[in-house]
Design a protein around this motif. Structure first.
Motif, short mmCIF file in Angstrom:
data_model
loop_
_atom_site.label_atom_id
_atom_site.label_comp_id
_atom_site.label_asym_id
_atom_site.label_seq_id
_atom_site.Cartn_x
_atom_site.Cartn_y
_atom_site.Cartn_z
N GLN A 97 -35.86 -9.81 -4.26
CA GLN A 97 -34.50 -9.68 -3.66
C GLN A 97 -33.60 -9.10 -4.37
OE1 GLN A 97 -33.13 -13.53 -2.40
NE2 GLN A 97 -31.09 -13.22 -2.58
N LEU A 98 -33.18 -8.02 -3.95
CA LEU A 98 -32.33 -6.90 -4.65
C LEU A 98 -30.87 -7.10 -4.10
CD1 LEU A 98 -34.56 -3.75 -4.60
CD2 LEU A 98 -34.68 -5.66 -6.33
N ARG A 99 -29.99 -6.96 -5.17
CA ARG A 99 -28.41 -6.82 -4.79
C ARG A 99 -28.07 -5.56 -4.16
NH1 ARG A 99 -24.15 -9.53 -8.74
NH2 ARG A 99 -26.16 -11.08 -8.48
N VAL A 100 -28.41 -4.97 -2.97
CA VAL A 100 -28.14 -3.87 -2.25
C VAL A 100 -28.23 -4.20 -0.77
CG1 VAL A 100 -30.63 -3.37 -2.27
CG2 VAL A 100 -28.96 -1.64 -2.07
N THR A 101 -27.32 -3.64 0.10
CA THR A 101 -27.43 -3.77 1.47
C THR A 101 -28.80 -3.10 2.32
OG1 THR A 101 -26.56 -1.62 2.02
CG2 THR A 101 -25.09 -3.65 1.64
N GLU A 102 -29.17 -3.79 2.98
CA GLU A 102 -30.24 -3.43 3.67
C GLU A 102 -30.20 -1.81 4.26
OE1 GLU A 102 -33.33 -4.33 7.74
OE2 GLU A 102 -31.23 -5.21 7.54
N VAL A 103 -29.06 -1.24 4.68
CA VAL A 103 -28.86 0.09 5.22
C VAL A 103 -28.87 1.01 3.92
CG1 VAL A 103 -27.05 1.68 5.90
CG2 VAL A 103 -27.13 -0.42 7.04
N ASP A 104 -28.26 0.56 2.68
CA ASP A 104 -28.59 1.25 1.58
C ASP A 104 -30.09 1.55 0.82
OD1 ASP A 104 -25.92 2.19 1.68
OD2 ASP A 104 -25.45 0.50 0.14
N ARG A 162 -32.92 0.95 2.90
CA ARG A 162 -33.41 1.89 3.78
C ARG A 162 -33.31 3.32 3.35
NH1 ARG A 162 -36.13 -0.47 8.17
NH2 ARG A 162 -35.76 -2.73 8.41
N ALA A 163 -32.10 3.54 3.21
CA ALA A 163 -31.71 5.26 2.85
C ALA A 163 -32.09 5.73 1.85
CB ALA A 163 -30.21 5.33 2.92
N GLY A 164 -32.37 4.81 0.85
CA GLY A 164 -32.92 5.35 -0.50
C GLY A 164 -34.13 5.38 -0.42
N ALA A 202 -45.62 5.92 -1.44
CA ALA A 202 -46.25 6.19 0.02
C ALA A 202 -45.60 5.43 0.87
CB ALA A 202 -47.79 5.86 0.09
N GLY A 203 -44.83 4.43 0.70
CA GLY A 203 -44.05 3.87 1.69
C GLY A 203 -43.58 2.67 1.26
N GLY A 204 -42.65 1.94 2.25
CA GLY A 204 -41.92 0.82 1.75
C GLY A 204 -41.14 0.16 2.93
N SER A 205 -40.47 -0.97 2.86
CA SER A 205 -39.66 -1.65 3.85
C SER A 205 -38.65 -2.27 3.17
CB SER A 205 -40.61 -2.26 4.67
OG SER A 205 -41.10 -3.53 3.70
N ILE A 247 -16.83 -14.53 -2.94
CA ILE A 247 -17.35 -13.22 -2.87
C ILE A 247 -18.84 -13.21 -2.40
CG2 ILE A 247 -17.88 -11.14 -4.30
CD1 ILE A 247 -16.17 -12.05 -6.73
N HIS A 248 -18.92 -12.32 -1.43
CA HIS A 248 -20.33 -12.37 -0.84
C HIS A 248 -20.86 -11.13 -1.02
CE1 HIS A 248 -19.67 -15.88 2.35
NE2 HIS A 248 -18.49 -15.71 1.93
N SER A 249 -22.07 -11.11 -1.96
CA SER A 249 -22.80 -10.09 -2.24
C SER A 249 -23.99 -9.90 -1.23
CB SER A 249 -23.15 -9.85 -3.66
OG SER A 249 -22.06 -10.03 -4.52
N PRO A 250 -24.26 -8.82 -0.55
CA PRO A 250 -25.12 -8.71 0.21
C PRO A 250 -26.61 -8.40 -0.64
CG PRO A 250 -24.16 -6.63 0.31
CD PRO A 250 -23.31 -7.68 -0.51
N THR A 251 -27.67 -8.95 0.15
CA THR A 251 -28.78 -8.67 -0.71
C THR A 251 -29.92 -8.33 0.38
OG1 THR A 251 -30.01 -10.95 -0.82
CG2 THR A 251 -28.54 -10.42 -2.39
N CYS A 252 -30.92 -7.64 -0.09
CA CYS A 252 -32.18 -7.40 0.80
C CYS A 252 -33.50 -7.59 -0.05
CB CYS A 252 -32.19 -6.28 1.61
SG CYS A 252 -32.55 -4.73 0.64
N ARG A 253 -34.54 -7.72 0.72
CA ARG A 253 -35.94 -7.76 0.10
C ARG A 253 -36.55 -6.38 0.39
NH1 ARG A 253 -37.16 -12.45 -1.80
NH2 ARG A 253 -35.84 -14.38 -1.35
N VAL A 254 -37.06 -5.87 -0.54
CA VAL A 254 -37.46 -4.47 -0.61
C VAL A 254 -39.26 -4.58 -0.96
CG1 VAL A 254 -37.72 -2.17 -1.38
CG2 VAL A 254 -35.55 -3.28 -0.97
#
Length: 248
Positions: free
Chosen positions: A9-16, A18-20, A71-74, A95-102
């Motif tokens: 679980q990373l402290r980054v938005t799903e949009v960011d 995916r863009a990365g 080679a890939g990721g999600s 404070i709400h910090s968005p996270t996503c699983r990469v």
């Protein structure tokens, strides 16, 4: 070959996230890390740190990171981390910090070149490497009547959240209380699965329940779905937070 398969679980938005990933898929992993950390263009330090870990794993496995390709990721949205922000004059809010699983996929450069293109980002149902989150229960089971259950629940009013200064019952953290034999079973949550006070809370609960007759053991079942919300607090809990300066 897949590294970091547990989808940290990373402290980054799903949009960011995916863009990365789109910016570096197909690059050698060392080059991808540098691109995400230093640019040019948009950077994504959380994924760069994930690649740091993947490179260390590769070296520990006897692989040369220079020969690996991203080679890939999600990226999949996860629960927000909820924290308290204290301001001047006793005012506080959330404070709400968005996270996503990469998830990232590294392959030897030769295999990647033979495949001709990177594997598409999975969009279907999660498989063995994308575990399905536990389903939220339709209803929290009703607490059975009994003097031991009542005694346990009353004792939990004396367990104070170290950050918020309010007891865990009025904060809505206690979802169910049962007594199985001589074991108190407490189903609990916190503001976030990433909350650092989990162990502190367990120790407080055991200390408060230790004097109770009829209870020899304590088991705490942490449940993170559905996620805790400020609306889960009791009216008393809201009043206590307002009294110390929170806006709820």
């Amino acid at each position: 070959m897949r590294l970091c398969p547990r989808c940290p679980q990373l402290r980054v938005t799903e949009v960011d996230a995916r863009a990365g990933l789109r910016a570096v898929v197909g690059r050698p992993v060392i080059s991808a890390r540098a691109r995400l950390r230093f640019g040019p263009g948009r950077t994504c330090e959380p994924i760069a740190r994930l690649l740091d870990r993947a490179i260390v794993q590769a070296e520990n496995a006897g692989l040369d990171p220079q020969m690996l390709v991203l080679a890939g990721g999600s990226a999949q949205a996860a629960e927000d981390i909820v924290r308290v922000r204290r301001k001047a004059h006793g005012i506080a809010d959330w404070i709400h910090s968005p996270t996503c699983r990469v998830r990232i996929v590294l392959r030897p450069a030769g295999l990647y070149a033979t495949a001709g293109a990177h594997a598409p980002e999975p969009t279907g149902p999660p498989g063995p490497e994308r575990p399905v989150p536990a389903a939220a229960p339709a209803d929290v089971p009703a607490e059975p009547a009994g003097e031991h259950v009542i005694a346990v629940r009353e004792a939990l009013f004396d367990v104070i959240d170290p950050d918020l200064g309010v007891n865990i019952v009025d904060l809505g953290f206690v979802r169910a209380v049962t007594v199985e034999g001589r074991t108190a079973v407490i189903t609990m949550t916190l503001t976030s699965a990433a909350c650092p006070v989990t162990r502190v809370m367990e120790d407080q609960i055991r200390a408060e329940l230790a004097p109770l007759s009829g209870v020899d053991e304590v088991r705490i079942d942490w449940r993170w779905t559905p996620a805790w919300r400020p609306a889960d607090m009791t009216d008393s809990g809201r009043e206590q937070l307002r009294a110390i300066g929170f806006t709820v």
